[in-house]
Design a protein around this motif. Structure first.
Motif, short mmCIF file in Angstrom:
data_model
loop_
_atom_site.label_atom_id
_atom_site.label_comp_id
_atom_site.label_asym_id
_atom_site.label_seq_id
_atom_site.Cartn_x
_atom_site.Cartn_y
_atom_site.Cartn_z
N THR A 1 0.82 -1.65 0.13
CA THR A 1 -0.05 0.09 -0.22
C THR A 1 1.07 1.32 -0.11
OG1 THR A 1 -1.66 -1.18 1.01
CG2 THR A 1 -1.89 1.24 1.14
N VAL A 2 0.66 2.45 -1.01
CA VAL A 2 1.15 3.65 -0.84
C VAL A 2 0.46 4.40 -0.16
CG1 VAL A 2 2.27 5.10 -1.73
CG2 VAL A 2 2.30 3.02 -3.07
N THR B 1 -8.70 2.65 -3.51
CA THR B 1 -7.49 2.18 -2.83
C THR B 1 -6.66 0.66 -3.31
OG1 THR B 1 -8.94 1.53 -1.60
CG2 THR B 1 -8.22 3.72 -1.20
N GLY B 2 -7.29 0.24 -3.94
CA GLY B 2 -7.23 -1.28 -4.40
C GLY B 2 -7.51 -2.54 -2.94
N LYS B 3 -8.01 -1.79 -1.68
CA LYS B 3 -8.41 -2.81 -0.87
C LYS B 3 -9.93 -2.95 -1.28
CE LYS B 3 -8.33 -2.54 3.87
NZ LYS B 3 -8.39 -1.86 5.31
N SER B 4 -10.16 -4.46 -0.72
CA SER B 4 -11.68 -5.07 -1.27
C SER B 4 -12.58 -4.11 0.70
CB SER B 4 -11.74 -6.34 -1.37
OG SER B 4 -12.21 -7.28 -0.60
N VAL B 5 -13.04 -3.88 0.16
CA VAL B 5 -14.01 -3.14 2.05
C VAL B 5 -14.75 -4.03 1.84
CG1 VAL B 5 -14.97 -1.41 2.81
CG2 VAL B 5 -13.15 -1.12 1.46
N ARG B 6 -15.14 -4.28 3.53
CA ARG B 6 -16.51 -5.10 3.69
C ARG B 6 -17.32 -4.15 5.20
NH1 ARG B 6 -13.16 -8.45 7.55
NH2 ARG B 6 -12.19 -6.45 8.41
N VAL B 7 -18.74 -4.51 4.36
CA VAL B 7 -19.20 -2.64 4.55
C VAL B 7 -20.27 -3.33 5.43
CG1 VAL B 7 -20.86 -0.92 4.25
CG2 VAL B 7 -18.72 -0.80 2.70
N LEU B 8 -20.66 -2.61 6.73
CA LEU B 8 -21.79 -3.42 7.98
C LEU B 8 -22.37 -1.67 7.67
CD1 LEU B 8 -23.34 -4.52 10.24
CD2 LEU B 8 -21.81 -3.03 11.30
N CYS B 9 -23.61 -1.94 7.73
CA CYS B 9 -24.93 -0.96 7.64
C CYS B 9 -25.77 -1.68 8.45
CB CYS B 9 -26.04 -1.48 5.95
SG CYS B 9 -27.17 -0.15 5.81
N LYS C 1 -17.50 1.54 -1.29
CA LYS C 1 -16.76 0.57 -2.31
C LYS C 1 -15.61 0.92 -3.50
CE LYS C 1 -18.93 -3.46 -0.95
NZ LYS C 1 -18.21 -4.86 -0.03
N ALA C 2 -16.22 1.90 -3.93
CA ALA C 2 -15.76 2.53 -5.01
C ALA C 2 -14.24 3.21 -4.51
CB ALA C 2 -16.31 4.04 -6.00
N GLY C 3 -14.22 3.37 -3.27
CA GLY C 3 -12.42 3.91 -2.61
C GLY C 3 -13.08 5.37 -2.19
N LYS C 4 -13.71 5.17 -1.42
CA LYS C 4 -13.80 6.81 -0.33
C LYS C 4 -13.03 6.57 0.51
CE LYS C 4 -16.99 9.84 1.82
NZ LYS C 4 -18.67 9.70 1.31
N ILE C 5 -11.95 7.29 0.85
CA ILE C 5 -11.37 7.31 2.46
C ILE C 5 -12.12 8.68 2.81
CG2 ILE C 5 -10.05 5.59 1.31
CD1 ILE C 5 -7.76 8.98 1.13
#
Length: 231
Positions: free
Chosen positions: A40-41, A68-76, A157-161
Motif C-alpha cells: 500500500t502507498v 484504494t485497491g483494497k476490498s472493503v467490507r461494509v456493515l450497514c 466500495k469505490a474507494g472512499k477514504i
C-alpha cells in the motif's frame, strides 16, 4: 529503530533531505518498494493547525478516482426500506439490533466501514467507546451517517477514504497500491491533497501544509515539497 537490509538499501537510492515534486516522489516511492506483496502507498500530511481547537479541525471524506485497491467490507445498520437498498448496493452485513448486540457482547469487528441512517444513530451511539478508538464510528462529515445508505455503500466500495487529524496534527491516508503505477497514484494523491486544501479552516494561520511524505508499506518515506502543492 533497526531496519532490514532491503530498507537500508532503498534509503541509499536517494537523498532523504531532498524535497521532490509529486511525480518524482511517487516514482521514487515505487523504486524503493521491494516487498514481495503488493504494498500500500500511504501519504502523511502535517498541517499548520492546532486540532485541539474545534475551529481548526480538518476532517472529511473523498472518493479516490482510482480507488484504494483494497476490498472493503461494509456493515450497514438500518431498518425498513434501507435494508433492501443496502443489500442491493453490495453491503456484506445488513441489519440493526443483532449487529449492535454482536459488537457489544462479542467484540465483533469483521468489517472495514460502518454506515448507518440518521434514525439509527441513537442506538449506534452506544457503540462509541468500542468503535471510536478504531476509527469506525459513523459520522455525517464522513458521509457514513446518511439517509441514502445505498450511495454511501457504493462510494465506500469505490474507494472512499476518510481523512482527519491525529493528535499531532498529521493526516495519514492510503492512496492506492504499488501496482497502480505512478500516474494513477498521482491522480489519487492530487485529489486527496485538493480536498485537504479545500478543507482549510478559516482560523488556520501561516503555512497550511507544513510537510508531506509518501511511502510504501515497507519502504522509506519520500518528502514532497510543500511549495509544489497548490494551497
Amino acid at each position: 529503530m533497526k531496519h532490514g537490509k532491503k530498507y537500508n538499501a532503498a534509503v541509499k537510492l536517494y537523498d532523504k533531505s531532498v524535497l521532490f515534486d509529486i511525480k518524482d516522489a511517487l516514482d521514487m516511492t515505487l523504486k524503493t518498494s521491494s516487498a514481495k506483496f503488493d504494498e500500500t502507498v500511504e501519504v502523511h500530511v502535517k498541517l499548520g493547525v492546532d486540532g485541539r481547537h474545534a475551529d481548526q479541525q480538518v476532517r472529511g471524506a473523498i472518493v479516490l478516482p482510482n480507488g484504494t485497491g483494497k476490498s472493503v467490507r461494509v456493515l450497514c445498520i438500518c431498518k425498513g426500506d434501507n435494508v433492501k437498498a443496502a443489500e442491493e448496493a453490495g453491503a456484506e452485513f445488513v441489519g440493526s439490533d443483532e449487529y449492535i448486540q454482536k459488537i457489544q457482547s462479542e467484540g465483533w469487528m469483521d468489517f472495514d466501514v460502518l454506515i448507518t441512517s440518521p434514525d439509527m444513530m441513537g442506538m449506534v451511539g452506544r457503540l462509541g467507546k468500542v468503535l471510536g478508538p478504531r476509527g469506525l464510528m459513523p459520522n455525517p462529515k464522513a458521509g457514513t451517517v446518511t439517509p441514502d445508505v445505498a450511495k454511501a455503500i457504493k462510494e465506500a466500495k469505490a474507494g472512499k477514504i476518510e481523512y482527519r487529524l491525529d493528535k499531532t496534527n498529521i493526516i495519514h491516508c492510503p492512496i492506492g497500491k504499488v501496482s497502480f503505477g505512478a500516474d494513477k497514484l498521482q491522480e489519487n494523491l492530487e485529489t486527496l491533497l485538493g480536498a485537504i486544501v479545500k478543507a482549510k479552516p478559516a482560523a488556520a494561520k501561516g503555512q497550511y501544509i507544513r510537510s508531506c511524505v509518501v511511502a510504501s508499506t515497507m519502504g522509506p518515506g519520500v518528502r514532497i515539497n510543500p511549495s509544489k502543492i497548490a494551497q
